[in-house]
Scaffold this motif. Structure first.
Motif, PDB file in Angstrom:
ATOM      1  N   CYS A  34       0.838  -1.042  -0.177  1.00 64.43           N
ATOM      2  CA  CYS A  34       0.017   0.141  -0.013  1.00 64.43           C
ATOM      3  C   CYS A  34       0.917   1.223  -0.083  1.00 64.43           C
ATOM      4  O   CYS A  34       1.772   1.450   0.710  1.00 64.43           O
ATOM      5  CB  CYS A  34      -0.965  -0.005   1.287  1.00 64.43           C
ATOM      6  SG  CYS A  34      -1.839   1.643   1.586  1.00 64.43           S
ATOM      7  N   PRO A  35       0.597   2.311  -0.879  1.00 63.08           N
ATOM      8  CA  PRO A  35       1.526   3.440  -1.205  1.00 63.08           C
ATOM      9  C   PRO A  35       1.326   4.365   0.311  1.00 63.08           C
ATOM     10  O   PRO A  35       2.294   4.961   0.544  1.00 63.08           O
ATOM     11  CB  PRO A  35       1.218   4.072  -2.384  1.00 63.08           C
ATOM     12  CG  PRO A  35      -0.180   3.446  -2.727  1.00 63.08           C
ATOM     13  CD  PRO A  35      -0.300   2.172  -1.821  1.00 63.08           C
ATOM     14  N   GLN A  36       0.362   4.338   0.985  1.00 62.24           N
ATOM     15  CA  GLN A  36       0.312   4.896   2.267  1.00 62.24           C
ATOM     16  C   GLN A  36       0.703   4.332   3.369  1.00 62.24           C
ATOM     17  O   GLN A  36       1.451   5.321   4.261  1.00 62.24           O
ATOM     18  CB  GLN A  36      -1.527   5.336   2.364  1.00 62.24           C
ATOM     19  CG  GLN A  36      -2.121   6.194   1.576  1.00 62.24           C
ATOM     20  CD  GLN A  36      -3.495   6.389   1.504  1.00 62.24           C
ATOM     21  OE1 GLN A  36      -4.198   5.903   2.614  1.00 62.24           O
ATOM     22  NE2 GLN A  36      -4.270   7.410   0.963  1.00 62.24           N
ATOM     23  N   CYS A  37       0.554   3.217   3.660  1.00 59.70           N
ATOM     24  CA  CYS A  37       0.796   2.473   5.021  1.00 59.70           C
ATOM     25  C   CYS A  37       1.937   1.352   4.811  1.00 59.70           C
ATOM     26  O   CYS A  37       2.560   0.922   5.855  1.00 59.70           O
ATOM     27  CB  CYS A  37      -0.360   2.000   5.793  1.00 59.70           C
ATOM     28  SG  CYS A  37      -1.196   0.537   5.220  1.00 59.70           S
ATOM     29  N   GLY A  38       2.312   0.625   3.807  1.00 60.13           N
ATOM     30  CA  GLY A  38       3.158  -0.203   3.348  1.00 60.13           C
ATOM     31  C   GLY A  38       2.435  -1.726   3.576  1.00 60.13           C
ATOM     32  O   GLY A  38       3.228  -2.497   3.375  1.00 60.13           O
ATOM     33  N   ASN A  39       1.388  -1.894   4.080  1.00 60.34           N
ATOM     34  CA  ASN A  39       0.726  -3.180   4.213  1.00 60.34           C
ATOM     35  C   ASN A  39       0.363  -3.620   2.712  1.00 60.34           C
ATOM     36  O   ASN A  39       0.207  -2.875   1.810  1.00 60.34           O
ATOM     37  CB  ASN A  39      -0.326  -3.172   5.150  1.00 60.34           C
ATOM     38  CG  ASN A  39      -0.087  -3.166   6.530  1.00 60.34           C
ATOM     39  OD1 ASN A  39       0.702  -3.711   6.904  1.00 60.34           O
ATOM     40  ND2 ASN A  39      -0.931  -2.223   7.087  1.00 60.34           N
ATOM     41  N   ALA A  40      -0.102  -4.784   2.623  1.00 59.03           N
ATOM     42  CA  ALA A  40      -0.253  -5.485   1.185  1.00 59.03           C
ATOM     43  C   ALA A  40      -1.709  -5.048   0.973  1.00 59.03           C
ATOM     44  O   ALA A  40      -2.680  -4.671   1.741  1.00 59.03           O
ATOM     45  CB  ALA A  40      -0.375  -7.083   1.521  1.00 59.03           C
ATOM     46  N   ASP A  91      -5.361  -3.170   5.640  1.00 56.08           N
ATOM     47  CA  ASP A  91      -5.508  -2.514   7.064  1.00 56.08           C
ATOM     48  C   ASP A  91      -6.496  -1.753   7.296  1.00 56.08           C
ATOM     49  O   ASP A  91      -6.627  -0.781   8.011  1.00 56.08           O
ATOM     50  CB  ASP A  91      -4.060  -1.947   7.296  1.00 56.08           C
ATOM     51  CG  ASP A  91      -3.845  -1.609   8.799  1.00 56.08           C
ATOM     52  OD1 ASP A  91      -4.375  -2.343   9.563  1.00 56.08           O
ATOM     53  OD2 ASP A  91      -3.070  -0.581   9.034  1.00 56.08           O
ATOM     54  N   TYR A  92      -7.717  -1.798   6.319  1.00 59.15           N
ATOM     55  CA  TYR A  92      -8.715  -1.141   6.622  1.00 59.15           C
ATOM     56  C   TYR A  92      -9.429  -1.271   7.768  1.00 59.15           C
ATOM     57  O   TYR A  92      -9.234  -2.597   8.172  1.00 59.15           O
ATOM     58  CB  TYR A  92      -9.849  -1.495   5.401  1.00 59.15           C
ATOM     59  CG  TYR A  92     -11.066  -0.568   5.478  1.00 59.15           C
ATOM     60  CD1 TYR A  92     -11.061   0.775   5.188  1.00 59.15           C
ATOM     61  CD2 TYR A  92     -12.293  -1.115   6.073  1.00 59.15           C
ATOM     62  CE1 TYR A  92     -12.304   1.582   5.187  1.00 59.15           C
ATOM     63  CE2 TYR A  92     -13.509  -0.431   6.373  1.00 59.15           C
ATOM     64  CZ  TYR A  92     -13.385   1.051   5.781  1.00 59.15           C
ATOM     65  OH  TYR A  92     -14.520   1.580   5.850  1.00 59.15           O
ATOM     66  N   PRO A  93      -9.906  -0.701   8.586  1.00 61.10           N
ATOM     67  CA  PRO A  93     -10.146   0.863   8.755  1.00 61.10           C
ATOM     68  C   PRO A  93      -9.246   1.849   9.090  1.00 61.10           C
ATOM     69  O   PRO A  93      -9.337   3.044   8.891  1.00 61.10           O
ATOM     70  CB  PRO A  93     -11.536   0.962   9.405  1.00 61.10           C
ATOM     71  CG  PRO A  93     -11.274   0.007  10.510  1.00 61.10           C
ATOM     72  CD  PRO A  93     -10.404  -1.187   9.921  1.00 61.10           C
ATOM     73  N   HIS A  94      -8.057   1.280   9.427  1.00 58.88           N
ATOM     74  CA  HIS A  94      -6.753   2.104   9.672  1.00 58.88           C
ATOM     75  C   HIS A  94      -6.288   2.913   8.498  1.00 58.88           C
ATOM     76  O   HIS A  94      -5.918   4.125   8.797  1.00 58.88           O
ATOM     77  CB  HIS A  94      -5.843   1.466  10.445  1.00 58.88           C
ATOM     78  CG  HIS A  94      -6.231   0.909  11.695  1.00 58.88           C
ATOM     79  ND1 HIS A  94      -6.664  -0.525  11.934  1.00 58.88           N
ATOM     80  CD2 HIS A  94      -6.781   1.208  13.091  1.00 58.88           C
ATOM     81  CE1 HIS A  94      -7.000  -0.791  13.364  1.00 58.88           C
ATOM     82  NE2 HIS A  94      -7.131   0.349  13.860  1.00 58.88           N
ATOM     83  N   CYS A  95      -6.305   2.207   7.700  1.00 58.88           N
ATOM     84  CA  CYS A  95      -6.042   3.014   6.371  1.00 58.88           C
ATOM     85  C   CYS A  95      -7.095   2.649   5.270  1.00 58.88           C
ATOM     86  O   CYS A  95      -7.470   1.394   5.118  1.00 58.88           O
ATOM     87  CB  CYS A  95      -4.599   2.288   5.796  1.00 58.88           C
ATOM     88  SG  CYS A  95      -4.044   2.790   4.175  1.00 58.88           S
ATOM     89  N   ASN A  96      -7.571   3.638   4.691  1.00 61.17           N
ATOM     90  CA  ASN A  96      -8.588   3.642   3.679  1.00 61.17           C
ATOM     91  C   ASN A  96      -8.176   3.789   2.305  1.00 61.17           C
ATOM     92  O   ASN A  96      -8.845   4.191   1.420  1.00 61.17           O
ATOM     93  CB  ASN A  96      -9.716   4.532   3.881  1.00 61.17           C
ATOM     94  CG  ASN A  96      -9.097   6.011   3.948  1.00 61.17           C
ATOM     95  OD1 ASN A  96      -7.971   6.271   3.604  1.00 61.17           O
ATOM     96  ND2 ASN A  96      -9.885   6.927   4.478  1.00 61.17           N
TER      97      ASN A  96
END
Length: 179
Positions: free
Chosen positions: A65-71, A87-92
């Motif tokens: 993920c370009p925002q948080c680095g998770n897949a 990592d939703y809802p922490h990263c949307n």
């Protein structure tokens, strides 16, 4: 009395409205069935029967993920398939589909001269071309636009139909001679 007839003698399990304590009744609307308060219109409580939950179809381990680095993952949601962060809802983060048209030359809007004509699809799946400055400019065409100038009225865009090129101006609509 048989076992089958006992099924019809069971008391119905009713849910009560959390707002007014009247029983909820099964109703039907444009989006399908739902539970609504039997005291409507005095109480307008509704409860959806089908919850639209997002499910993960496949995790894309090699795509961070370009925002948080998770897949990132391919997900199935209320409006169909999409790619979003695991990592939703922490990263949307959601990958949005951009309808860039690199192989089709972009034509300037002949009405406002500020926007460009872009291909779009209406709610029935039919293609049309409209100004990208909508809603300020409401110019649209149902047929494919082609660069050119009308020989009769001088309008700056032509449209392509099966029988040839025509002026895109609704007031003119003259057939253009073959080039």
């Amino acid at each position: 009395m048989t076992a089958d007839s006992n099924l019809f003698n069971l008391p119905l399990q009713q849910q009560l409205c959390p707002l007014c304590q009247h029983p909820l009744a099964m109703k039907s609307g444009k989006n399908g069935p739902f539970l609504g308060c039997s005291a409507y219109p005095a109480c307008n409580y509704i409860k959806a029967l089908h919850q639209h939950e997002t499910s993960i179809v496949k995790v894309l381990e090699s795509e961070p993920c370009p925002q948080c680095g998770n897949a990132l993952a391919v997900k199935n949601g209320r409006y169909g398939m999409f790619i979003g962060c695991t990592d939703y809802p922490h990263c949307n983060f959601v990958v949005h589909e951009h309808s860039e048209q690199p192989d089709i030359e972009r034509l300037a809007c002949p009405k406002c001269n500020n926007g460009q004509l872009t291909e779009r699809v209406n709610k029935f799946g039919k293609q049309f071309w409209g100004c990208d400055k909508y809603p300020k400019c409401k110019f649209l065409l149902n047929d494919k636009p082609v660069a050119g100038v009308c020989l009769s009225c001088g309008f700056g865009v032509l449209i392509e139909k099966k029988s040839g090129l025509y002026c895109a101006d609704k007031g003119c609509a003259e057939k253009q001679p073959a080039a």
